[in-house]
Write a protein that holds these residues in place. Structure first.
Motif: not given
Length: 327
Positions: A188-204
């Protein structure tokens, strides 16, 4: 497409950790073929680390050799490097250590610019303004670094940092196995500030690919042996989610990995969510091509996954006791 530090990046990024943070580094020929395949599939946001490997063999030395062989690719890659840790992997955001970390990184890269630099963890003993000030004045303004990312931080840190400087991205663990950031305010904080969220280990960490069918399948020198979720007492429980993902993927006509990445892609389009850029790690061309395929999930399929996650409780924490996360 998203923008990071003023540069366009594709819907998928690419993690470099698996090449050098292992007891048997991948040969250059295989690594280079895989890296070229990533770039050919619009996976141009490459994420590495100062501490991914040894001082002699690490993300930067691999990249230096790659760009020497393929100089035409240098400008195509948006390069993100994590640093800011001491030799014992303790966060140190002091001016002295930030200079050491960045100077080491730039020297190993052979002078190539770091598009985005991120301290791997927040140092609770040094103000953010102090750490950011060194990066901005001595490295961004001199053209050595393009922007600042955050890594494994809390929502409060994101709000605080956004008041000090422009934040190019926030790197967090996010997958069907790790959904904390969706409920703890980080997304939610990333969305509020228009910051991309970089997802590491997206495959668990490989679990969602079906690579491991038992704890015995994990190589003895693999870092997963030190992570609670991969311990024998937790593994069988967590394998239940893998089985459900496999069933959903079979119905969709895609691989489990493609479903897991498709979930992130569809998740980022929900109201109130930031742009999500997964950075799956791969060491083979075939895996890159598999991960690059964009799978769109319908609202009904997303609802089915929501229901699955609501009923499933992951066994074990992400890291061992005392490991700093979400600071």
């Amino acid at each position: 497409m998203a923008q990071i530090a003023g540069r366009q990046v594709g819907p998928r990024g690419f993690g470099l950790m698996n090449f050098t943070w292992r007891s048997d580094p991948v040969p250059d020929e295989q690594a280079f073929d895989t890296m070229r395949a990533a770039l050919a599939n619009d996976m141009n946001f490459w994420n590495g680390g100062e501490f991914y490997g040894t001082p002699e063999v690490n993300s930067m030395t691999l990249l230096k050799r790659y760009f020497e062989k393929y100089p035409e690719d240098s400008d195509k890659v948006v390069l993100s490097i994590k640093g800011g840790l001491r030799a014992d992997l303790v966060p140190d955001g002091s001016p002295e250590n930030i200079r050491r970390s960045l100077d080491f990184t730039l020297e190993k890269l052979g002078g190539r610019k770091v598009d985005v630099f991120e301290c791997a963890r927040r140092d609770p003993n040094v103000p953010l303004a102090t750490t950011f000030g060194v990066i901005e004045k001595e490295y961004i303004k001199t053209g050595k670094v393009g922007g600042i990312c955050l890594s494994e931080v809390s929502a409060a840190t994101i709000h605080e940092a956004a008041k000090i400087t422009t934040i190019a991205g926030v790197e967090v663990e996010l997958s069907l196995f790790s959904t904390d950031v969706l409920s703890n305010g980080v997304a939610a904080a990333c969305a509020e500030h228009d910051i991309p969220l970089i997802a590491y280990s997206p495959l668990g960490r490989g679990m969602l690919t079906g690579r491991f069918q038992s704890a015995a399948d994990i190589p003895t020198t693999d870092i997963r042996h030190h992570l609670p979720r991969f311990q024998p007492e937790n593994f069988e429980t967590n394998l239940q989610l893998v089985r459900q993902v496999e069933d959903l993927a079979a119905k969709k006509g895609c691989t489990p990995a493609q479903l897991a990445l498709g979930w992130l892609n569809s998740l980022s389009r929900r109201p109130g969510m930031p742009t999500i850029i997964p950075i799956p790690g791969s060491t083979t061309v075939d895996r890159v091509v598999e991960n690059a395929k964009l799978v769109d999930l319908t609202d009904e399929e997303m609802a089915e996954i929501d229901a699955t996650l609501a009923k499933f409780e992951v066994a074990g924490s992400r890291y061992g006791e005392g490991h700093p996360i979400n600071t």
